[in-house]
Write an enzyme that holds these catalytic residues in place. Structure first.
Site, PDB file in Angstrom:
ATOM      1  N   ASP A 182      -5.119   3.018   8.326  1.00  0.00           N
ATOM      2  CA  ASP A 182      -6.539   2.656   8.453  1.00  0.00           C
ATOM      3  C   ASP A 182      -6.768   1.174   8.730  1.00  0.00           C
ATOM      4  OD1 ASP A 182      -7.179   5.260   7.879  1.00  0.00           O
ATOM      5  OD2 ASP A 182      -8.315   4.831   6.049  1.00  0.00           O
ATOM      6  N   ALA A 230      -5.754  10.470   7.912  1.00  0.00           N
ATOM      7  CA  ALA A 230      -4.378  10.597   7.444  1.00  0.00           C
ATOM      8  C   ALA A 230      -3.374  10.702   8.592  1.00  0.00           C
ATOM      9  CB  ALA A 230      -4.253  11.817   6.533  1.00  0.00           C
ATOM     10  N   GLN A 231      -3.706  11.487   9.617  1.00  0.00           N
ATOM     11  CA  GLN A 231      -2.718  11.774  10.660  1.00  0.00           C
ATOM     12  C   GLN A 231      -2.198  10.530  11.394  1.00  0.00           C
ATOM     13  OE1 GLN A 231      -0.642  14.044  11.757  1.00  0.00           O
ATOM     14  NE2 GLN A 231      -1.190  15.211   9.930  1.00  0.00           N
ATOM     15  N   VAL A 283      -2.278  -7.546  -3.909  1.00  0.00           N
ATOM     16  CA  VAL A 283      -1.942  -8.671  -3.041  1.00  0.00           C
ATOM     17  C   VAL A 283      -3.217  -9.394  -2.650  1.00  0.00           C
ATOM     18  CG1 VAL A 283      -0.935  -9.327  -0.822  1.00  0.00           C
ATOM     19  CG2 VAL A 283       0.118  -7.516  -2.197  1.00  0.00           C
ATOM     20  N   GLY A 302      -0.369   4.423   0.377  1.00  0.00           N
ATOM     21  CA  GLY A 302      -1.165   5.543   0.895  1.00  0.00           C
ATOM     22  C   GLY A 302      -0.329   6.379   1.856  1.00  0.00           C
ATOM     23  N   PHE A 303      -1.010   7.123   2.710  1.00  0.00           N
ATOM     24  CA  PHE A 303      -0.289   7.989   3.647  1.00  0.00           C
ATOM     25  C   PHE A 303       0.670   7.186   4.518  1.00  0.00           C
ATOM     26  CE2 PHE A 303      -4.086  10.781   2.994  1.00  0.00           C
ATOM     27  CZ  PHE A 303      -3.392  11.874   2.503  1.00  0.00           C
ATOM     28  N   GLY A 323       0.801  -1.219   0.000  1.00  0.00           N
ATOM     29  CA  GLY A 323       0.000   0.000   0.000  1.00  0.00           C
ATOM     30  C   GLY A 323       0.829   1.262   0.000  1.00  0.00           C
ATOM     31  N   GLU A 376     -18.488  17.616   3.235  1.00  0.00           N
ATOM     32  CA  GLU A 376     -17.750  18.384   2.230  1.00  0.00           C
ATOM     33  C   GLU A 376     -18.362  18.203   0.846  1.00  0.00           C
ATOM     34  OE1 GLU A 376     -13.612  17.226   3.049  1.00  0.00           O
ATOM     35  OE2 GLU A 376     -13.425  19.037   4.269  1.00  0.00           O
TER      36      GLU A 376
END
Lengths: 437, 437
Positions: A315, A332-333, A93, A27-28, A25, A184
């Site tokens: 996540d 994200a954090q 995967v 991602g972040f 992965g 949003e």
């Protein structure tokens, strides 16, 4: 699918005297970890099903034509360009063999010394098949582009029907879930309804377009402060969004949304933003490994319980403690912080030094509802309105990867702000088959 | 498909006391015409199968990751926003009934008082089925994105094979046709090979990537001056492109390109840029209406021969004269000029004044081969090199529709120039099915 070990060299990753760390992965979490491991005495193999990193917090702007998809995506190979001993492979995967220290993918099998699962999350429909089949989701760039196409296609189709009910359904939106994504998106759609639709469709009464935000609980943005939640609701109402609280959506057949109350909605565009679950991978998805939300249970070092050389971050990882009985928020954090710390911890592990336990530093959270309308909760300072909106923009702009992306997003935002416009309203890949003909 | 006249109001275009002008196609010609007709006492219905105008001259930069697709596309509805009595419909026209003054489309039928066919051109495979089935084309944004995906997917796959022949085929390109499109694409690929591939694929010997430009005639850019042609060839050779002249490609099975000589190429990426034909529409595509290149024959007023109220402009129109026995070149300039003049002429026709015959003003032509390398033929001034490159950029930048697009393209070009980079190398919609799994 090739059998495990069918070929020694299947992914063409050379043998190395350094330990091999496989990261699933980009991602972040995965990227933060990869950066920490650069220029260390390790071999890193990063696998992702996309060849780019996605800046997920801005996907809703792609769906609503405010940003081009390319400016919130960044080539993973470019991130890794200057790192020696790094290998990227475009791969999905499918299975992890925790006994044989091997992963299995659509491009073959690979052995690892250390494995880090950073596979993120996916939409959770909680088993509701009708909603899964008929509603839109917004977790990836292709999904966001599908939504963009569908919205625009529905307006084109609304022009063609003389059936008023159908026309209203084509012009109406139901967004399920009032977390940051739902809020949003609802705000952005409201601004499009006000600023773009009347000009683009002068021959359509776009005032009839309804934007419904449906929430099963009694509060929107429930992870934020009561002030932020209240103010966000005010902002949405100012923008003309119908906020429905304490309403649970029960089914959607492609036209009619039913709920647990008498309320129903006729809509051709339903976006499901009411749940995510961990993207745990076969081999680590059995009951002993995952939480109810399909997140892999990890200890304070992000180590998968009972397995020393396999980790999960971001996540997909659930690190339970007294303060967070259901793990850290899927944002994200925590992902970035866990990625960074795990980089240090793996190096410590290789040095046979003790690892440092993870402590989440909550830097706050924020959401934007529209032009000059945002809510920001910092640890010691909570504020809403114009200043919050500038802070939101500043933080998002500088969190983007890459100078070009930041510049292009900035130009778009300035242009959209001055001109009340969203120019990326393009149906590049039609979503509805009937219009493809 | 609905029968003709099945519903009076099928496209929901209101009746008007003004004459109805239907324009098929929102390319350079259609948009130029529409602008001329704005604020006049006419009702205009513009039909296009996309909801955006495409700036085709820069498609090759989309295919090679230099520009995002959204910045060379522009919403047609936005062009028409301020024009009263204008109607856009997303529709694919399937037939023209010249007797009943009606067009037939996937969204129903429509009557017209005047019809303008501005449907452009499409790729001409000259009946070669194997090439049509297996090669890529680059006439639309989705096609250009497919090519972008394929190139990147092939490199990802090249990493995985130990079969050297196959690896070379995955890394090699054959571009058929050395007109501006072929030359510009070959140059852009050569720059990617030099600047991006070695960094992105350190574990691949990207020097083996071959870029072949194959041309059946004995000169490249044959519509330009001999100097431009010669210099463009020099530039291509400097960049490492193999230019094959007097070679005709005869078939392509997906792996092997055969030619009329002993020469064959092994390549997984073949781009066919060796021919276009007019996109004439059923009802006007019979032998008496079209040229051999499927372009609709028109008189000096762009009137379809023998029909007073139907016109064709741009690529799809063939206006033959002594000086241009095969019509004007299928390029943006004649299209724009014909669109503008026809706008004036239709107004004259409505006023019962005589129309003005079309005279093509050749403003010159240009092509860019790479960084600081372009060739420009102006009517009185022909030059090549750095200055030509700046002129090329300036002209293309200011020909783009929309301030935002111009700004974003400018930012990208500056960034790409300074950083020797192309950041839009994203596989957003995989082209090869096997990688979709």
């Amino acid at each position: 699918m090739l059998p495990l070990h069918s070929k020694f060299f299947i992914m063409n990753i050379p043998k190395s005297s350094f330990p091999r760390i496989v990261i699933i992965g980009g991602g972040f979490a995965g990227i933060a970890l990869a950066k920490k491991l650069s220029k260390q005495e390790v071999q890193v193999v990063l696998l992702d099903k996309h060849n780019y990193h996605t800046f997920q917090p801005l996907l809703y702007q792609v769906s609503t034509g405010g940003l081009e998809p390319d400016s919130i995506a960044y080539p993973i190979r470019k991130v890794l360009q200057d790192f020696p001993n790094f290998y990227f492979r475009l791969a999905k995967v499918s299975e992890i063999d925790t006994e044989k220290n091997t992963i299995q993918s659509n491009i073959g099998a690979l052995k690892f010394d250390y494995l880090v699962v950073a596979s993120g999350s996916k939409t959770n429909y909680f088993g509701n098949k009708s909603i899964e089949d008929n509603s839109m989701e917004m977790k990836t760039i292709p999904q966001s582009l599908n939504l963009r196409s569908l919205i625009l296609e529905n307006f084109e189709e609304a022009l063609l029907t003389s059936d008023l009910n159908r026309r209203n359904a084509l012009m109406s939106f139901v967004i399920v879930g009032a977390g940051p994504t739902g809020v949003e998106l609802a705000g952005a759609l409201a601004e499009i309804k006000k600023g773009i639709l009347p000009k683009d469709y002068p021959d359509l009464d776009t005032r009839l377009a309804q934007i419904n935000l449906v929430q099963s609980g009694d509060t929107i943005l429930k992870t934020m402060s009561p002030n932020a939640s209240k103010k966000a609701e005010d902002f949405l109402e100012q923008l003309g969004v119908n906020v429905w609280k304490n309403v649970r959506v029960t089914s959607y057949d492609g036209t009619t949304v039913t709920t647990d109350s008498d309320l129903t909605f006729e809509s051709e565009t339903v976006v499901w933003a009411a749940g995510v679950k961990g993207a745990a991978i076969k081999g680590l998805d059995a009951e002993q490994f995952v939480s109810r939300g399909n997140r892999i249970l990890v200890n304070e070092f992000n180590q998968v319980k009972g397995i020393d050389n396999i980790f999960a971050i971001g996540d997909v990882a659930q690190m339970e403690s007294e303060s967070v009985p259901h793990g850290h928020p899927m944002m994200a954090q925590p992902a970035i912080q866990q990625g960074k710390l795990l980089g240090d911890n793996i190096l410590k592990l290789l040095d046979k030094k003790p690892m440092t336990p993870f402590v989440y530093k909550d830097r706050g959270s924020m959401a934007t509802i529209g032009r000059n309308k945002a809510v920001v909760d910092l640890p010691n300072f909570k504020f809403q309105g114009v200043f919050a909106w500038f802070v939101w923009m500043f933080v998002h702009l500088f969190s983007l990867v890459g100078f070009r992306n930041r510049t292009v997003v900035f130009i778009n935002w300035v242009y959209n702000y001055i001109r009340f416009d969203r120019e990326a309203r393009l149906i590049i890949r039609p979503y509805k088959k009937k219009l493809k003909s």
